[in-house]
Write a protein that holds these residues in place. Structure first.
Motif, PDB file in Angstrom:
ATOM      1  N   CYS A  46       0.836  -1.218   0.000  1.00  0.00           N
ATOM      2  CA  CYS A  46       0.000   0.000   0.000  1.00  0.00           C
ATOM      3  C   CYS A  46       0.863   1.256   0.000  1.00  0.00           C
ATOM      4  CB  CYS A  46      -0.977   0.002   1.183  1.00  0.00           C
ATOM      5  SG  CYS A  46      -0.218  -0.003   2.820  1.00  0.00           S
ATOM      6  N   LYS A  47       2.095   1.162   0.546  1.00  0.00           N
ATOM      7  CA  LYS A  47       2.991   2.322   0.533  1.00  0.00           C
ATOM      8  C   LYS A  47       3.548   2.550  -0.869  1.00  0.00           C
ATOM      9  CE  LYS A  47       7.156   2.495   2.623  1.00  0.00           C
ATOM     10  NZ  LYS A  47       8.254   2.819   3.569  1.00  0.00           N
ATOM     11  N   LEU A 239      -1.586  12.670   8.938  1.00  0.00           N
ATOM     12  CA  LEU A 239      -0.603  13.183   7.973  1.00  0.00           C
ATOM     13  C   LEU A 239       0.628  12.289   7.839  1.00  0.00           C
ATOM     14  CD1 LEU A 239      -0.637  17.013   8.744  1.00  0.00           C
ATOM     15  CD2 LEU A 239      -1.037  15.980   6.504  1.00  0.00           C
ATOM     16  N   SER A 240       0.719  11.231   8.660  1.00  0.00           N
ATOM     17  CA  SER A 240       1.962  10.458   8.706  1.00  0.00           C
ATOM     18  C   SER A 240       2.349   9.866   7.352  1.00  0.00           C
ATOM     19  CB  SER A 240       1.872   9.350   9.758  1.00  0.00           C
ATOM     20  OG  SER A 240       0.726   8.548   9.546  1.00  0.00           O
ATOM     21  N   ALA A 241       1.372   9.386   6.575  1.00  0.00           N
ATOM     22  CA  ALA A 241       1.695   8.803   5.266  1.00  0.00           C
ATOM     23  C   ALA A 241       2.261   9.872   4.335  1.00  0.00           C
ATOM     24  CB  ALA A 241       0.451   8.169   4.648  1.00  0.00           C
ATOM     25  N   TYR A 242       1.727  11.086   4.427  1.00  0.00           N
ATOM     26  CA  TYR A 242       2.166  12.185   3.558  1.00  0.00           C
ATOM     27  C   TYR A 242       3.559  12.667   3.967  1.00  0.00           C
ATOM     28  CZ  TYR A 242      -2.697  11.902   2.218  1.00  0.00           C
ATOM     29  OH  TYR A 242      -3.901  11.431   1.767  1.00  0.00           O
ATOM     30  N   ARG A 368       9.102  -5.754  11.511  1.00  0.00           N
ATOM     31  CA  ARG A 368       9.020  -6.195  10.109  1.00  0.00           C
ATOM     32  C   ARG A 368       7.556  -6.274   9.650  1.00  0.00           C
ATOM     33  NH1 ARG A 368      11.273 -11.027  10.651  1.00  0.00           N
ATOM     34  NH2 ARG A 368      13.352 -10.138  10.541  1.00  0.00           N
ATOM     35  N   PHE A 369       6.699  -6.832  10.511  1.00  0.00           N
ATOM     36  CA  PHE A 369       5.294  -6.979  10.135  1.00  0.00           C
ATOM     37  C   PHE A 369       4.645  -5.611   9.916  1.00  0.00           C
ATOM     38  CE2 PHE A 369       0.745  -7.675  10.831  1.00  0.00           C
ATOM     39  CZ  PHE A 369       0.523  -8.754   9.979  1.00  0.00           C
ATOM     40  N   PHE A 370       4.944  -4.669  10.797  1.00  0.00           N
ATOM     41  CA  PHE A 370       4.409  -3.313  10.622  1.00  0.00           C
ATOM     42  C   PHE A 370       4.882  -2.708   9.306  1.00  0.00           C
ATOM     43  CE2 PHE A 370       2.780  -1.102  14.709  1.00  0.00           C
ATOM     44  CZ  PHE A 370       2.000  -2.188  15.029  1.00  0.00           C
ATOM     45  N   ILE A 375       1.199   2.111   5.507  1.00  0.00           N
ATOM     46  CA  ILE A 375       1.299   3.082   4.419  1.00  0.00           C
ATOM     47  C   ILE A 375       2.229   4.223   4.817  1.00  0.00           C
ATOM     48  CG2 ILE A 375      -0.707   4.523   5.077  1.00  0.00           C
ATOM     49  CD1 ILE A 375      -1.395   4.490   1.975  1.00  0.00           C
ATOM     50  N   ASP A 376       2.399   4.412   6.129  1.00  0.00           N
ATOM     51  CA  ASP A 376       3.304   5.466   6.612  1.00  0.00           C
ATOM     52  C   ASP A 376       4.609   4.874   7.135  1.00  0.00           C
ATOM     53  OD1 ASP A 376       2.651   4.322   9.048  1.00  0.00           O
ATOM     54  OD2 ASP A 376       1.698   6.104   9.893  1.00  0.00           O
TER      55      ASP A 376
END
Length: 481
Positions: A46-47, A239-242, A368-370, A375-376
């Protein structure tokens, strides 16, 4: 001709390297697709999809300024020097401009590119951009990197009082070059395209990032300190993904927060002060990445904790990953991650402590799983958070601090709204029972919800014993740092 090599800085505004390149003459942009490297770094599908969607919009914004965006492939970062040199020779590039990135592999890649280009007479310029302060400039009195956040923050405050990092203007329109932009791929082999539902939660583009920042700092920031710990409330900026993809900069965030707080970052609105604090935590973990490179290499910040007797418990790890631990707040949080690519920050700590303390499973499994689902996902912040929760990191929670998932659930989701949203099978329970259905017993329990995979109190004692055993084996004086 100038070349801006875009990485995690997918924006037009307040982009240091882009502005510097455009100021020196006609500019072309390039983005390198590196799928093998991304897989090695556990980047989430997704990232990667989010990068591509943002790149598509950025390509249009750059085209309006007559800056073409070229897309090339360097499957692994080892191939980046040769790919960029080839492109520079094709286009007659005089200088390549980049925004600094941090982490062992990123630094090595940039050093190799710089050496190759300079060997061919091409300049290589890198700029401070994704941080407020250059790593190595915020140091203790003994010229070492800070290990305690509050001390780091104090020096950052002193620096901010003296001068605020300025915003950089977007470049102007240049004369049209004789180069066409490349199409941005819609997907990359090896990275599944996420659901439309997930994509809709994270619209791409600077306009969306700016809209989120403005709506947060206009109103929600006032309640940030009091509401940010409640996962059922829209208390965070989202906003973390951005920030991770560089669609918005920390400078833009800082300026917006200060604007909402009459220029204050230590006083005034407690919500604004708390949020600026979170920006500085992000900064702190990136400085740690540079000052203590072992954390980039899957090593504990506190080397003595490498001797911890972590359990090999694949069935319990799988239950945690698949949201079937039998503890509703843990399972609801994990479902949120799996379905949205994001998890509420309070819950990141709760699920991390559960994995590393109650299950006594190595923090690296969780890290690793995270990364494979967020996405962020950001190496510094994710590693910092996991090492904080597992008591192996810098300025981390003391080993005897172990969140109880049930009391965390009752405190921060008292009505059970978050749990019932993500675990609809528990929707029929009242707000008292929803936190711990196992207490109802088999007769009144929930048929399709599992029993807890672990006893919280005995597992807590097991964790304390493991950490105490580690303490007793340390030489006098504690840390072997």
């Amino acid at each position: 001709m100038q070349l801006i090599w875009l990485r995690c800085d997918l924006r037009l505004h307040d982009n240091t390297a882009l502005a510097a390149a455009a100021a020196r003459g006609p500019t072309v942009a390039v983005y390198l697709l590196s799928p093998q490297q991304w897989q090695e770094h556990d980047d989430a599908p997704c990232k990667v999809d989010f990068w591509l969607r943002n790149l598509t919009i950025l390509s249009q914004s750059l085209a309006a300024l007559n800056i073409p965006l070229l897309v090339r492939t360097a499957t692994h970062w080892d191939q980046a020097p040769a790919q960029l040199l080839k492109l520079c020779k094709e286009l007659g590039i005089q200088a390549v401009h980049v925004n600094e990135e941090y982490g062992v592999h990123e630094s090595r890649r940039d050093a190799a590119v710089s050496q190759t280009l300079k060997g061919a007479g091409i300049e290589f310029h890198s700029y401070l951009d994704q941080l407020l302060f250059k790593p190595g400039t915020v140091l203790t009195k003994t010229e070492t990197y800070f290990q305690v956040f509050s001390q780091f923050r104090k020096v950052c405050y002193e620096r901010l009082h003296r001068s605020l990092p300025a915003l950089v203007k977007a470049p102007g329109k240049q004369a049209a070059p004789h180069i066409s932009s490349d199409p941005v791929p819609v997907s990359i082999n090896g990275f599944a395209t996420p659901s439309q539902t997930l994509q809709a939660l994270w619209p791409a583009g600077e306009d969306e990032a700016r809209r989120r920042l403005d709506s947060f700092t206009d109103a929600q920031i006032d309640y940030y300190q009091s509401e940010r710990d409640f996962p059922a409330k829209p208390g965070t900026s989202q906003l973390s993904a951005y920030l991770a993809a560089g669609v918005i900069s920390p400078r833009q965030c800082l300026h917006a927060a200060l604007h909402s707080n009459q220029g204050e970052f230590e006083s005034g609105k407690v919500g604004a002060v708390t949020w600026i604090n979170e920006l500085l935590w992000r900064e702190f973990y990136k400085h740690i990445l540079v000052g203590y490179p072992r954390v980039s290499r899957h090593r504990a910040f506190r080397p003595e904790t490498e001797a911890l007797a972590w359990r090999d418990a694949p069935a319990e790890l799988a239950a945690w990953q698949e949201a079937r631990t039998g503890l509703p707040i843990i399972d609801a949080a994990m479902r949120q991650l799996l379905e949205t690519g994001w998890m509420h920050n309070r819950l990141r700590m709760v699920v991390a402590m559960f994995l590393t303390k109650n299950l006594l499973i190595d923090w690296r499994e969780g890290e690793r799983f995270f990364m494979r689902h967020l996405i962020d996902g950001d190496l510094a912040a994710n590693n910092g958070g996991w090492q904080w929760s597992s008591s192996t990191g810098t300025d981390s929670a003391p080993y005897f601090r172990i969140f109880n998932p049930l009391s965390q659930s009752e405190k921060f989701d008292s009505e059970g709204l978050f749990i019932k949203h993500w675990l609809p099978e528990l929707a029929g329970l009242n707000k008292k029972d929803v936190h711990n259905p196992a207490k109802l017993g088999g007769l009144f329990g929930v048929a399709d919800y599992p029993a807890p995979i672990v006893n919280l109190s005995t597992s807590r004692e097991r964790a304390l014993a493991a950490f105490k055993n580690l303490q007793s084996r340390l030489p006098a004086g504690g840390h072997d740092e």
